[in-house]
Design a protein around this motif. Structure first.
Motif, PDB file in Angstrom:
ATOM      1  N   GLU A   9       0.829  -1.205   0.000  1.00 34.45           N
ATOM      2  CA  GLU A   9       0.000   0.000   0.000  1.00 34.45           C
ATOM      3  C   GLU A   9       0.867   1.260   0.000  1.00 34.45           C
ATOM      4  O   GLU A   9       0.590   2.216  -0.727  1.00 34.45           O
ATOM      5  N   LEU A  10       1.917   1.258   0.795  1.00 30.28           N
ATOM      6  CA  LEU A  10       2.825   2.395   0.858  1.00 30.28           C
ATOM      7  C   LEU A  10       3.524   2.612  -0.482  1.00 30.28           C
ATOM      8  O   LEU A  10       3.613   3.746  -0.971  1.00 30.28           O
ATOM      9  N   ALA A  11       3.994   1.545  -1.095  1.00 30.13           N
ATOM     10  CA  ALA A  11       4.671   1.645  -2.391  1.00 30.13           C
ATOM     11  C   ALA A  11       3.699   2.107  -3.482  1.00 30.13           C
ATOM     12  O   ALA A  11       4.074   2.871  -4.374  1.00 30.13           O
ATOM     13  N   ALA A  12       2.438   1.674  -3.394  1.00 32.91           N
ATOM     14  CA  ALA A  12       1.447   2.063  -4.401  1.00 32.91           C
ATOM     15  C   ALA A  12       1.052   3.534  -4.259  1.00 32.91           C
ATOM     16  O   ALA A  12       0.870   4.236  -5.256  1.00 32.91           O
ATOM     17  N   GLN A  16       7.367   7.326  -5.874  1.00 29.58           N
ATOM     18  CA  GLN A  16       8.816   7.470  -5.797  1.00 29.58           C
ATOM     19  C   GLN A  16       9.455   6.392  -4.919  1.00 29.58           C
ATOM     20  O   GLN A  16      10.664   6.234  -4.917  1.00 29.58           O
ATOM     21  N   LEU A  17       8.637   5.659  -4.148  1.00 31.26           N
ATOM     22  CA  LEU A  17       9.156   4.578  -3.300  1.00 31.26           C
ATOM     23  C   LEU A  17       9.052   3.247  -4.031  1.00 31.26           C
ATOM     24  O   LEU A  17       7.987   2.875  -4.520  1.00 31.26           O
ATOM     25  N   ASN A  18      10.160   2.532  -4.099  1.00 28.75           N
ATOM     26  CA  ASN A  18      10.065   1.174  -4.634  1.00 28.75           C
ATOM     27  C   ASN A  18       9.742   0.222  -3.480  1.00 28.75           C
ATOM     28  O   ASN A  18       9.660   0.641  -2.323  1.00 28.75           O
ATOM     29  N   GLN A  19       9.565  -1.028  -3.777  1.00 30.49           N
ATOM     30  CA  GLN A  19       9.158  -2.020  -2.771  1.00 30.49           C
ATOM     31  C   GLN A  19      10.178  -2.104  -1.638  1.00 30.49           C
ATOM     32  O   GLN A  19       9.812  -2.180  -0.470  1.00 30.49           O
ATOM     33  N   ARG A  20      11.453  -2.054  -1.959  1.00 27.12           N
ATOM     34  CA  ARG A  20      12.510  -2.167  -0.943  1.00 27.12           C
ATOM     35  C   ARG A  20      12.501  -0.963  -0.006  1.00 27.12           C
ATOM     36  O   ARG A  20      12.641  -1.107   1.204  1.00 27.12           O
ATOM     37  N   ASP A  21      12.326   0.246  -0.569  1.00 21.83           N
ATOM     38  CA  ASP A  21      12.281   1.448   0.261  1.00 21.83           C
ATOM     39  C   ASP A  21      11.057   1.442   1.176  1.00 21.83           C
ATOM     40  O   ASP A  21      11.138   1.834   2.340  1.00 21.83           O
ATOM     41  N   ALA A  22       9.917   1.008   0.649  1.00 23.33           N
ATOM     42  CA  ALA A  22       8.694   0.936   1.451  1.00 23.33           C
ATOM     43  C   ALA A  22       8.868  -0.075   2.582  1.00 23.33           C
ATOM     44  O   ALA A  22       8.449   0.180   3.723  1.00 23.33           O
ATOM     45  N   ALA A  25      11.007   1.500   5.240  1.00 21.86           N
ATOM     46  CA  ALA A  25      10.268   2.518   5.994  1.00 21.86           C
ATOM     47  C   ALA A  25       9.369   1.868   7.040  1.00 21.86           C
ATOM     48  O   ALA A  25       9.341   2.293   8.203  1.00 21.86           O
ATOM     49  N   VAL A  26       8.629   0.839   6.649  1.00 21.38           N
ATOM     50  CA  VAL A  26       7.742   0.139   7.583  1.00 21.38           C
ATOM     51  C   VAL A  26       8.560  -0.511   8.700  1.00 21.38           C
ATOM     52  O   VAL A  26       8.214  -0.408   9.880  1.00 21.38           O
TER      53      VAL A  26
END
Length: 105
Positions: A9-12, A16-22, A25-26
Motif C-alpha cells: 500500500e505504501l509503495a502504491a 517514488q518509493l520502490n518495494q525495498r524502500d517501502a 520505511a515500515v
C-alpha cells in the motif's frame, strides 16, 4: 492487513518509493515503536492513538486441566488506546461496508 500488505500500500501510494524502500520505511517505524516500548516509553500518534506499557500485578491462576492453583508472575504488556479520530472513523463505518469476519486463529 498484514505487514506485506502495508508495504504494498505504501509503495502504491507513493510512486517514488520502490518495494525495498517501502519495506525499509515500515521496518524502521515498527522497530522504533518496539524499541520505545521496551524502554518503557509511551508513543502517541495524533489522530491514530497511543501505545503504552501496562503493568499486570502477580496473581493466582488455575490450571484448567488439573484445577490446581498456579502463581502467575507480574508482567509488563503493551497496550494500544485508539485516538478520537480513529474511534470515530471505525464507529461511522456503514453496515453495508462491513468487512468480512476473519477466521479465528
Amino acid at each position: 492487513m498484514t505487514r506485506s500488505d502495508l508495504v504494498e500500500e505504501l509503495a502504491a501510494r507513493f510512486g517514488q518509493l520502490n518495494q525495498r524502500d517501502a519495506e525499509q520505511a515500515v521496518k524502521t517505524i515498527l522497530d522504533a515503536v518496539s524499541d520505545a516500548l521496551v524502554r518503557g516509553h509511551r508513543i502517541e500518534i495524533r489522530g491514530f492513538g497511543s501505545f503504552a506499557i501496562n503493568h499486570r500485578p502477580p496473581r493466582v491462576g488455575r490450571n484448567p486441566r488439573s484445577g490446581e492453583s498456579v502463581q502467575v508472575p507480574s508482567k509488563r504488556v503493551p497496550h494500544f488506546k485508539p485516538g478520537k479520530a480513529l474511534r470515530e472513523a471505525v464507529d461511522n463505518l456503514k453496515t453495508d461496508e462491513q468487512p468480512a469476519q476473519q477466521p479465528a486463529a
